[in-house]
Write an enzyme that holds these catalytic residues in place. Structure first.
Site, PDB file in Angstrom:
ATOM      1  N   ASN A  12       0.863  -1.181   0.000  1.00 40.20           N
ATOM      2  CA  ASN A  12       0.000   0.000   0.000  1.00 40.20           C
ATOM      3  C   ASN A  12       0.901   1.232   0.000  1.00 40.20           C
ATOM      4  O   ASN A  12       1.502   1.555   1.021  1.00 40.20           O
ATOM      5  CB  ASN A  12      -0.891  -0.038   1.253  1.00 40.20           C
ATOM      6  CG  ASN A  12      -1.650   1.255   1.453  1.00 40.20           C
ATOM      7  OD1 ASN A  12      -1.778   2.075   0.532  1.00 40.20           O
ATOM      8  ND2 ASN A  12      -2.180   1.458   2.651  1.00 40.20           N
ATOM      9  N   HIS A  97      -9.472   1.341   5.301  1.00 39.18           N
ATOM     10  CA  HIS A  97      -8.158   1.531   5.944  1.00 39.18           C
ATOM     11  C   HIS A  97      -8.321   2.498   7.123  1.00 39.18           C
ATOM     12  O   HIS A  97      -9.091   3.458   7.047  1.00 39.18           O
ATOM     13  CB  HIS A  97      -7.151   2.072   4.923  1.00 39.18           C
ATOM     14  CG  HIS A  97      -5.744   2.019   5.416  1.00 39.18           C
ATOM     15  ND1 HIS A  97      -5.233   2.923   6.313  1.00 39.18           N
ATOM     16  CD2 HIS A  97      -4.742   1.138   5.158  1.00 39.18           C
ATOM     17  CE1 HIS A  97      -3.965   2.611   6.574  1.00 39.18           C
ATOM     18  NE2 HIS A  97      -3.648   1.529   5.886  1.00 39.18           N
ATOM     19  N   GLU A  99      -6.557   4.855   8.138  1.00 35.09           N
ATOM     20  CA  GLU A  99      -6.290   6.260   7.826  1.00 35.09           C
ATOM     21  C   GLU A  99      -7.528   6.916   7.226  1.00 35.09           C
ATOM     22  O   GLU A  99      -7.773   8.102   7.418  1.00 35.09           O
ATOM     23  CB  GLU A  99      -5.067   6.370   6.898  1.00 35.09           C
ATOM     24  CG  GLU A  99      -3.788   6.117   7.682  1.00 35.09           C
ATOM     25  CD  GLU A  99      -2.632   5.603   6.860  1.00 35.09           C
ATOM     26  OE1 GLU A  99      -2.681   5.648   5.626  1.00 35.09           O
ATOM     27  OE2 GLU A  99      -1.652   5.141   7.482  1.00 35.09           O
ATOM     28  N   GLY A 173       2.673   2.328  10.695  1.00 36.34           N
ATOM     29  CA  GLY A 173       3.615   3.432  10.482  1.00 36.34           C
ATOM     30  C   GLY A 173       4.355   3.857  11.736  1.00 36.34           C
ATOM     31  O   GLY A 173       4.989   4.909  11.762  1.00 36.34           O
TER      32      GLY A 173
HETATM   33  C1  PEP Z   1      -0.705   0.167   5.985  1.00 33.49           C
HETATM   34  O1  PEP Z   1      -0.791   1.332   5.663  1.00 33.49           O
HETATM   35  O2  PEP Z   1      -1.601  -0.607   5.639  1.00 33.49           O
HETATM   36  C2  PEP Z   1       0.445  -0.246   6.783  1.00 33.49           C
HETATM   37  C3  PEP Z   1       0.437  -1.432   7.317  1.00 33.49           C
HETATM   38  O3  PEP Z   1       1.493   0.634   6.916  1.00 33.49           O
HETATM   39  P1  PEP Z   1       2.952   0.355   7.554  1.00 33.49           P
HETATM   40  O4  PEP Z   1       3.430  -0.958   7.011  1.00 33.49           O
HETATM   41  O5  PEP Z   1       3.778   1.499   7.121  1.00 33.49           O
HETATM   42  O6  PEP Z   1       2.751   0.280   9.035  1.00 33.49           O
END
Ligand code: PEP
Length: 249
Positions: A12, A97, A99, A173
């Site tokens: 992603n 998601h 976010e 993140g």
């Molecule tokens: C994501 O955005 O789905 C995700 C898992 O991000 P990261 O791997 O950066 O934690």
């Protein structure tokens, strides 16, 4: 989940990447060491879908989008329909998601409509679910996940494909990952809940997956692949995670 299902490692890119970067990424992508056991997919921003469809197809990588709107067409300025994604060569779409839930304010009712719309167009949704840190600390994880999965109640269409991504919000993140014990326990609960809802399916783990922790996570019972954010932006780290999934499956 039967052991014969191919696991999925999906990248992603979130709001990252312009054409030149995307071209270098594809040219640096190595080979999938076990395409019969591991499927690789990439979800770049909408602006790169058309350009990446063919180069990724040639590398055996499936294409997906990070979001979709639930109406088929019309006066919805700035929105992208499921058929438009199909038209670009997408087979997957990420829905729900954290976010989008937390920053954009997306709610379960919209997520439910998006799932239905994606299925109608023949896309496979990757439905993201996960708890916030406070919810885990208060012992609410399973209740939160159960509520998020309840949007599947009332029927997943017979022919529809579905993948779930369990992404603890506190691990996205942040560099923190859930421990293999937490992941095993939570994935077992999700698979159980999916069976109760009438359809078990792949459950990916997501949240700071990187080449250093991928082997342990991909070996964890109940984990059928990974949704990878930050570590999917570089071809070598993304392919190292694919290799760990191949090793584990
Ligand atoms: C994501 O955005 O789905 C995700 C898992 O991000 P990261 O791997 O950066 O934690």
């Amino acid at each position: 989940m039967s052991g014969s299902v191919r696991c999925l490692v999906a990248g992603n890119w979130k709001m990252n990447g312009v054409l030149e970067e995307a071209r270098s990424f594809v040219s640096e992508l190595g080979n999938n060491p076990a395409p019969e056991r591991v499927e690789v997919a990439l979800m770049p921003p909408f602006t790169l879908l058309q350009a990446l469809a063919e180069p990724l197809r040639q590398k055996g990588v499936s294409l997906g989008a990070q979001n979709v709107y639930y109406e088929p067409k019309g006066a919805f300025t700035g929105s992208i329909s499921p058929m438009m994604l199909r038209d670009c060569g997408c087979v997957y779409v990420i829905i729900g998601h954290s976010e989008r839930r937390d920053i954009i304010g997306e709610r379960d009712e919209q997520i439910r409509k998006k799932m239905r719309a994606a299925w109608s167009a023949g896309l496979e949704p990757i439905l993201c679910i996960g708890e916030h840190l406070e919810e885990r600390e208060n012992g609410q994880t399973n209740n939160v996940l159960k509520k998020q999965l309840a949007i599947l109640e009332g029927g997943i269409p017979e022919a529809a494909s579905l993948t779930i991504a369990y992404e603890p919000v506190w691990a996205i993140g942040t560099g923190k990952t859930a421990t293999p014990e937490q992941v095993e326990e939570t994935h077992a609960f999700i698979h159980e809940e999916l069976q109760r809802l009438g359809r078990d399916c792949r459950v990916l783990y997501g949240g700071s997956v990187n080449p250093g922790n991928a082997a342990a996570l991909m070996k964890t019972p109940g984990v059928n692949g990974a949704l990878v954010g930050g570590a999917s932006l570089k071809a070598d780290s993304f392919m190292a995670i694919v290799a760990a999934a191949a090793e584990a499956n």
